[in-house]
Structures are given as structure tokens and as C-alpha cells.
Write a protein that holds these residues in place. Sequence first.
Motif, PDB file in Angstrom:
ATOM      1  N   ALA A  22       0.817  -1.209   0.000  1.00 54.34           N
ATOM      2  CA  ALA A  22       0.000   0.000   0.000  1.00 54.34           C
ATOM      3  C   ALA A  22       0.854   1.264   0.000  1.00 54.34           C
ATOM      4  O   ALA A  22       0.460   2.285  -0.567  1.00 54.34           O
ATOM      5  CB  ALA A  22      -0.933  -0.003   1.211  1.00 54.34           C
ATOM      6  N   ARG A  23       2.031   1.217   0.628  1.00 54.98           N
ATOM      7  CA  ARG A  23       2.872   2.414   0.733  1.00 54.98           C
ATOM      8  C   ARG A  23       3.879   2.538  -0.410  1.00 54.98           C
ATOM      9  O   ARG A  23       4.534   3.572  -0.544  1.00 54.98           O
ATOM     10  CB  ARG A  23       3.608   2.400   2.078  1.00 54.98           C
ATOM     11  CG  ARG A  23       2.693   2.570   3.278  1.00 54.98           C
ATOM     12  CD  ARG A  23       3.491   2.870   4.539  1.00 54.98           C
ATOM     13  NE  ARG A  23       4.273   1.752   4.997  1.00 54.98           N
ATOM     14  CZ  ARG A  23       3.880   0.886   5.932  1.00 54.98           C
ATOM     15  NH1 ARG A  23       2.686   1.010   6.483  1.00 54.98           N
ATOM     16  NH2 ARG A  23       4.664  -0.112   6.311  1.00 54.98           N
ATOM     17  N   SER A  48       4.644  -1.710  -7.170  1.00 52.77           N
ATOM     18  CA  SER A  48       4.813  -3.093  -6.745  1.00 52.77           C
ATOM     19  C   SER A  48       5.122  -3.960  -7.962  1.00 52.77           C
ATOM     20  O   SER A  48       4.458  -3.847  -8.997  1.00 52.77           O
ATOM     21  CB  SER A  48       3.534  -3.610  -6.067  1.00 52.77           C
ATOM     22  OG  SER A  48       3.566  -5.021  -5.899  1.00 52.77           O
ATOM     23  N   THR A  54      -2.162   0.321  -5.485  1.00 48.59           N
ATOM     24  CA  THR A  54      -0.784   0.643  -5.848  1.00 48.59           C
ATOM     25  C   THR A  54      -0.521   0.294  -7.311  1.00 48.59           C
ATOM     26  O   THR A  54      -0.991  -0.728  -7.807  1.00 48.59           O
ATOM     27  CB  THR A  54       0.192  -0.153  -4.953  1.00 48.59           C
ATOM     28  OG1 THR A  54      -0.062   0.175  -3.596  1.00 48.59           O
ATOM     29  CG2 THR A  54       1.634   0.151  -5.287  1.00 48.59           C
ATOM     30  N   SER A  94       1.128  -1.381 -10.299  1.00 51.50           N
ATOM     31  CA  SER A  94       1.657  -2.735 -10.175  1.00 51.50           C
ATOM     32  C   SER A  94       2.028  -3.359 -11.507  1.00 51.50           C
ATOM     33  O   SER A  94       1.311  -3.219 -12.501  1.00 51.50           O
ATOM     34  CB  SER A  94       0.620  -3.639  -9.491  1.00 51.50           C
ATOM     35  OG  SER A  94       0.248  -3.109  -8.233  1.00 51.50           O
ATOM     36  N   TYR A 154       5.596   2.945  -4.118  1.00 49.40           N
ATOM     37  CA  TYR A 154       5.378   3.724  -5.337  1.00 49.40           C
ATOM     38  C   TYR A 154       4.956   2.788  -6.468  1.00 49.40           C
ATOM     39  O   TYR A 154       4.089   3.107  -7.282  1.00 49.40           O
ATOM     40  CB  TYR A 154       6.666   4.459  -5.704  1.00 49.40           C
ATOM     41  CG  TYR A 154       6.567   5.334  -6.921  1.00 49.40           C
ATOM     42  CD1 TYR A 154       5.897   6.550  -6.872  1.00 49.40           C
ATOM     43  CD2 TYR A 154       7.164   4.945  -8.122  1.00 49.40           C
ATOM     44  CE1 TYR A 154       5.810   7.370  -7.999  1.00 49.40           C
ATOM     45  CE2 TYR A 154       7.091   5.761  -9.246  1.00 49.40           C
ATOM     46  CZ  TYR A 154       6.405   6.976  -9.178  1.00 49.40           C
ATOM     47  OH  TYR A 154       6.326   7.772 -10.288  1.00 49.40           O
ATOM     48  N   ARG A 214      -1.671   4.934 -12.717  1.00 50.28           N
ATOM     49  CA  ARG A 214      -1.945   4.744 -11.295  1.00 50.28           C
ATOM     50  C   ARG A 214      -3.213   5.450 -10.829  1.00 50.28           C
ATOM     51  O   ARG A 214      -3.817   5.075  -9.832  1.00 50.28           O
ATOM     52  CB  ARG A 214      -0.756   5.176 -10.449  1.00 50.28           C
ATOM     53  CG  ARG A 214      -0.425   6.644 -10.523  1.00 50.28           C
ATOM     54  CD  ARG A 214       0.870   6.972  -9.764  1.00 50.28           C
ATOM     55  NE  ARG A 214       0.819   6.517  -8.389  1.00 50.28           N
ATOM     56  CZ  ARG A 214       1.681   5.658  -7.849  1.00 50.28           C
ATOM     57  NH1 ARG A 214       2.667   5.187  -8.576  1.00 50.28           N
ATOM     58  NH2 ARG A 214       1.582   5.287  -6.600  1.00 50.28           N
TER      59      ARG A 214
END
Length: 386
Positions: free
Chosen positions: A286-287, A291, A308, A310, A289, A360
Motif C-alpha cells: 500500500a505504501r 509493486s 498501488t 503494479s 510507489y 496509477r
Amino acid sequence: MTDPRSNSLFLYVQNLLGIGHLRRAAAVAQAAAAAGFEVHFVSGGMPVPHLDIGAAKLHQLPPVRAADTLFKVLEDENGRQIDDAWKAARRDRLLALFEEIRPSILFTELFPFGRRQMRFELLPLLDLAKEASWKPKIVSSMRDILVTKPRPDRNREIVETVDRYYDLVLVHGDEDVISLADTFPMYDELTPPVRYTGYVLNPIDTGNGKGDGEGEILVSAGGGAVGGSFMTELARLRPDLPFADRTWRFVTGPHMPEEAAREIESHAGPGVIVERSRPDLAALIARAYLSISQAGYNTLAEILTAGTASVVIPFEGGVETEQRVRADLLARRGRLAVVPEGALTLDTLSAAMETAVAARDRGVAGVDLDGAAGTAHILNGLLEQA
């Protein structure tokens, strides 16, 4: 001795290679316990650190795992191939546990749609439950996507087992994303009802505030058993990839082979963190930038919840197809960028990373992510029908 009329749940789960099945079952156990069930969590795989089953009671069977991605050879915790005597001893222990608990629901995760290797104990368990004087309900559950069986006789065996023993089939997915009929060719021949629970998430704080991992590039591999190849390649390529100036964190997973983990660590220069395991992986996702991960069930559910950006590199080794199918389906509904495992290069990965970050803010199409509570609700309804 447990009152067989109480709402007691005997939840059997067997992880053989990764930890996805175990984590999903743990989330169901937590939700069922919170809904008032007396949950007995019966695990047959290798123990996993930090596994949270809430108020459920853990019953650890002698552990067994797959020797490789083909799942044909099973070995115990010491790496010895299991034999008939080992199987008989574990079967007897499982049956004795069932008779001691006398549950109102027997819940077999994945079987008989998978885990055929465990028939030596599960078929006797199902016979025992079917003949039990207190008439427990029998439920099968599975993830959203099945690995398609190439042999018609195996699919016929699944149908016959379901129809003979089971009262209900649960699919931990969203029918609007994919139906069981899409991956199980004999779906129309199943007699018991099929219910969709929604995707099951582990109840972990996804960490909306700032903290460890804020703004990083996070590379993860779930349990790590089959993640060594793609993570090693990412560690090698990292200096030439986009966002190389950010902190990169590699979470290899507790089951990654030591040799692969050491190779990843050998590429770790300044600005690179390598960790074996993080129980708060969902919060890190979640944190982050961006994944970068494989496309396992739990990881993708956590990515969808976190929102996020991804990139996913689906595992396609052995007989596995479900990660690629899931990744492609969800990529069409949201922000996931997919790089096939066999096409992982500097150029393909760079393009996918740029695409994922650019998209995003596009949002994710609606997907039911309340599957743990949905499962508990359906199980309560099943008991009310008795």
C-alpha cells in the motif's frame, strides 16, 4: 467433546509449495471465528511464521510438502519421501481428530478440485463425515481459477467426488471477473450449489499513513518457493530500470531456496533492501510507489485493495496456468501491467513499469474483495438450513 449441534468448523488446508492456500484459509478462519464459529484450523503443510488465524485453534498435522513444481513427489519436513506407513499414521491422526471435535461443518480447502495427492486421508475423512451420526455439512472451497485438468477422467473423478460427498462448493472469487465454468469443463454436471464468496483478503492493516516502505519500488514473491528466478533477474536488471534512483525493497519470502536468496542479496548495492519475510507485506504494498510481483491470488487481492501501481510477472512453471489467467483478466479491469515470465527483459519490464505508473490514477473496476466475511455468512446460512 464438542457438541455436534454447535457451529463448529473443521477447516482442512494443505499447502504443498507456496503459502497462498494457507493464507487464504487463515483469513477465512479469522472471519468465521469472528462470526461466532468455533474454528479448528487443521494444517497439513509446512508451518509458516506469523500466520494469524485469530481465535481459531491450530491443529498441525505432520507436515508434508511437494518436492518440486510438478507436485508428484511428497516429502516430510526432513526432505524424506513419504511412504505408506507415514500416510497411514497421518490419516489415523486426522480421523481421530475429526471424531474428537465432531464438527457441524467439514470444510476442505481446494479438494477435490485439487490436492489429489491427499486422497489417502481425505477420502477416508469424507467417508467418516458422511457416515457420522450428527450429519455434518460438507463444504469444498477453492480459489477463483482452477488449473485445468487435461485428462477427462480426472474431471469426471472430481464431479463424482463432489456429488457423492459435498453439500456446497464455494469459489473465493467474483463471478463477474471469472466463473468456475470458465476453468472447469464439467461445471454443468456438478450437483451441489456453487456460491461465490468474493476475493478473500487477510485482515491486515494496509497502512494508509506514512511509514516503512513509503515511495519504494517493492519486489515480492509471496512465500518465495517459486520466485527466485524472476527476483534474481530483477535484481540484476535494477540499475538500468526506470526509477532506479528510488529505494528498492526485495521481500523474498520464507520459502525461497537459500541459494536464490543469496544471489539476490549479492546484487544489493546502495539503495537496495533485501528481507526474507514481512508479515505486514500488504502494508508495504500500500505504501510503495510501484509493486512488482508474481500473480498469486493473495498478492493480487492485496494490490487491488491498496490501489498501488503494479507490474505482475505470472508464474507459469510446471503445470501452473492460473497466475497468467488471473493476471490477464484483472489487467483488463484495472491498472495491472503484465510481463509474461518467458518474455522478461530489460525492455519489456521497463515498458510495463512506465505503463503501470502512468495509469496509477485510472482506478480499478469493481471487484468483490469481502470474501472472508462472505464465506462466514454463507456457512452460517448453511447451518440454518439444517
